[in-house]
Scaffold this active site. Sequence first.
Site, PDB file in Angstrom:
ATOM      1  N   LYS A   9       0.798  -1.205   0.000  1.00 55.73           N
ATOM      2  CA  LYS A   9       0.000   0.000   0.000  1.00 55.73           C
ATOM      3  C   LYS A   9       0.844   1.273   0.000  1.00 55.73           C
ATOM      4  O   LYS A   9       0.343   2.357  -0.271  1.00 55.73           O
ATOM      5  CB  LYS A   9      -0.874   0.031   1.271  1.00 55.73           C
ATOM      6  CG  LYS A   9      -1.756  -1.140   1.483  1.00 55.73           C
ATOM      7  CD  LYS A   9      -2.410  -1.004   2.909  1.00 55.73           C
ATOM      8  CE  LYS A   9      -2.878  -2.352   3.351  1.00 55.73           C
ATOM      9  NZ  LYS A   9      -3.301  -2.351   4.748  1.00 55.73           N
ATOM     10  N   GLY A  10       2.093   1.137   0.398  1.00 49.03           N
ATOM     11  CA  GLY A  10       2.912   2.323   0.662  1.00 49.03           C
ATOM     12  C   GLY A  10       3.013   3.323  -0.472  1.00 49.03           C
ATOM     13  O   GLY A  10       3.172   4.522  -0.247  1.00 49.03           O
ATOM     14  N   GLU A  58       7.341   2.397  -6.437  1.00 46.90           N
ATOM     15  CA  GLU A  58       7.489   1.980  -5.037  1.00 46.90           C
ATOM     16  C   GLU A  58       7.625   3.206  -4.133  1.00 46.90           C
ATOM     17  O   GLU A  58       8.034   4.277  -4.594  1.00 46.90           O
ATOM     18  CB  GLU A  58       8.767   1.141  -4.883  1.00 46.90           C
ATOM     19  CG  GLU A  58       8.534  -0.347  -4.749  1.00 46.90           C
ATOM     20  CD  GLU A  58       7.874  -0.772  -3.441  1.00 46.90           C
ATOM     21  OE1 GLU A  58       7.224   0.057  -2.769  1.00 46.90           O
ATOM     22  OE2 GLU A  58       7.996  -1.947  -3.099  1.00 46.90           O
ATOM     23  N   ASP A  59       7.323   3.007  -2.869  1.00 46.82           N
ATOM     24  CA  ASP A  59       7.531   4.111  -1.925  1.00 46.82           C
ATOM     25  C   ASP A  59       8.954   4.119  -1.379  1.00 46.82           C
ATOM     26  O   ASP A  59       9.534   5.175  -1.186  1.00 46.82           O
ATOM     27  CB  ASP A  59       6.502   4.064  -0.781  1.00 46.82           C
ATOM     28  CG  ASP A  59       6.502   2.741  -0.036  1.00 46.82           C
ATOM     29  OD1 ASP A  59       6.864   1.722  -0.641  1.00 46.82           O
ATOM     30  OD2 ASP A  59       6.146   2.725   1.146  1.00 46.82           O
ATOM     31  N   ASP A  88      14.473  -0.646   0.637  1.00 42.74           N
ATOM     32  CA  ASP A  88      15.217  -0.846   1.878  1.00 42.74           C
ATOM     33  C   ASP A  88      16.303  -1.893   1.592  1.00 42.74           C
ATOM     34  O   ASP A  88      17.337  -1.570   1.006  1.00 42.74           O
ATOM     35  CB  ASP A  88      14.198  -1.300   2.944  1.00 42.74           C
ATOM     36  CG  ASP A  88      14.723  -1.206   4.350  1.00 42.74           C
ATOM     37  OD1 ASP A  88      15.866  -1.649   4.578  1.00 42.74           O
ATOM     38  OD2 ASP A  88      14.020  -0.709   5.238  1.00 42.74           O
ATOM     39  N   LYS A 102      16.794   3.970   0.524  1.00 40.62           N
ATOM     40  CA  LYS A 102      17.593   3.807   1.743  1.00 40.62           C
ATOM     41  C   LYS A 102      18.787   2.934   1.381  1.00 40.62           C
ATOM     42  O   LYS A 102      18.854   1.760   1.755  1.00 40.62           O
ATOM     43  CB  LYS A 102      16.715   3.116   2.787  1.00 40.62           C
ATOM     44  CG  LYS A 102      16.844   3.655   4.182  1.00 40.62           C
ATOM     45  CD  LYS A 102      16.041   2.783   5.134  1.00 40.62           C
ATOM     46  CE  LYS A 102      15.115   3.600   5.976  1.00 40.62           C
ATOM     47  NZ  LYS A 102      14.488   2.795   7.064  1.00 40.62           N
ATOM     48  N   PHE A 108      13.393   5.795  10.565  1.00 38.40           N
ATOM     49  CA  PHE A 108      12.037   5.265  10.427  1.00 38.40           C
ATOM     50  C   PHE A 108      11.140   6.386   9.919  1.00 38.40           C
ATOM     51  O   PHE A 108      10.834   7.317  10.655  1.00 38.40           O
ATOM     52  CB  PHE A 108      11.525   4.716  11.754  1.00 38.40           C
ATOM     53  CG  PHE A 108      10.459   3.686  11.551  1.00 38.40           C
ATOM     54  CD1 PHE A 108       9.296   3.998  10.837  1.00 38.40           C
ATOM     55  CD2 PHE A 108      10.619   2.395  12.026  1.00 38.40           C
ATOM     56  CE1 PHE A 108       8.319   3.050  10.616  1.00 38.40           C
ATOM     57  CE2 PHE A 108       9.629   1.434  11.803  1.00 38.40           C
ATOM     58  CZ  PHE A 108       8.483   1.768  11.102  1.00 38.40           C
ATOM     59  N   ASP A 113       3.843   3.846   6.507  1.00 39.04           N
ATOM     60  CA  ASP A 113       3.198   3.601   7.801  1.00 39.04           C
ATOM     61  C   ASP A 113       4.146   3.094   8.862  1.00 39.04           C
ATOM     62  O   ASP A 113       5.275   2.658   8.571  1.00 39.04           O
ATOM     63  CB  ASP A 113       2.110   2.544   7.628  1.00 39.04           C
ATOM     64  CG  ASP A 113       2.694   1.130   7.462  1.00 39.04           C
ATOM     65  OD1 ASP A 113       3.622   0.970   6.651  1.00 39.04           O
ATOM     66  OD2 ASP A 113       2.229   0.218   8.158  1.00 39.04           O
ATOM     67  N   ARG A 133      -0.225   6.863   7.410  1.00 40.26           N
ATOM     68  CA  ARG A 133      -0.109   6.866   5.940  1.00 40.26           C
ATOM     69  C   ARG A 133      -0.668   8.148   5.317  1.00 40.26           C
ATOM     70  O   ARG A 133      -0.216   8.567   4.257  1.00 40.26           O
ATOM     71  CB  ARG A 133      -0.853   5.669   5.338  1.00 40.26           C
ATOM     72  CG  ARG A 133      -0.206   4.317   5.579  1.00 40.26           C
ATOM     73  CD  ARG A 133      -0.784   3.286   4.620  1.00 40.26           C
ATOM     74  NE  ARG A 133      -0.557   1.911   5.026  1.00 40.26           N
ATOM     75  CZ  ARG A 133       0.514   1.190   4.699  1.00 40.26           C
ATOM     76  NH1 ARG A 133       1.479   1.711   3.982  1.00 40.26           N
ATOM     77  NH2 ARG A 133       0.625  -0.067   5.087  1.00 40.26           N
TER      78      ARG A 133
END
Length: 179
Positions: free
Chosen positions: A42-43, A98-99, A102, A130, A151, A158, A164
């Site tokens: 969902k990001g 994509e959000d 990582d 990141k 973070f 989220d 969000r």
Amino acid sequence: MHKDCEKILFTEKQLKKRVREVAESVDATVQGKRPLVVGILKGSIIFYADFIRHLTAPVELDFMVVSSYGSGTVSSGKLKIKKDLDRDVNGRDVIIVEDIIDSGFTLANLKQLISERGASSVTIVTLLNKACRREYDIRPDYNCFDIGDEFVIGYGLDYDERYRSLPYIGILKKSVYSE
Ligand code: PRP
């Protein structure tokens, strides 16, 4: 600013400007094509919605839900697909939105999967990168912002399904997740 936010990393204004810049760069490369723009839920939802509104090429929209279970362990298995694409990617120019990248587990697997399904091209667009956490050999073709090992929440991202809908990206207070 939300009370659980340590500080704002990117304001609404900064996000708007940068997302537009990146979308316009991508748009220039897909003129004359009809790319399939794949959002990873969902990001990516807010980034995706803002990004596609700057594309002038005729796009088709599709979405996937995948599990990041196994992320962070190099020996992890294959990506778990919770909701697959509706469209066939064979012969298509695919743009994955994509959000955040990582470890790179999700996108390394997704890129391979979509390539194996016969996509003509796979372009990776991410809001945040990141790079310091990377474990898999994957690099975005387009990245809005590099971030450190913090973070982050808001603009789709989220913590435990919260935050969000914040219109900015902020750093979550440590006290919230170390409680
Ligand atoms: C996040 C993010 C990426 C993935 C990145 O998804 O949206 O899909 O993790 O991590 P990786 O590079 O280590 O694979 P998450 O599982 O938190 O789900 P969400 O998008 O629903 O928040």
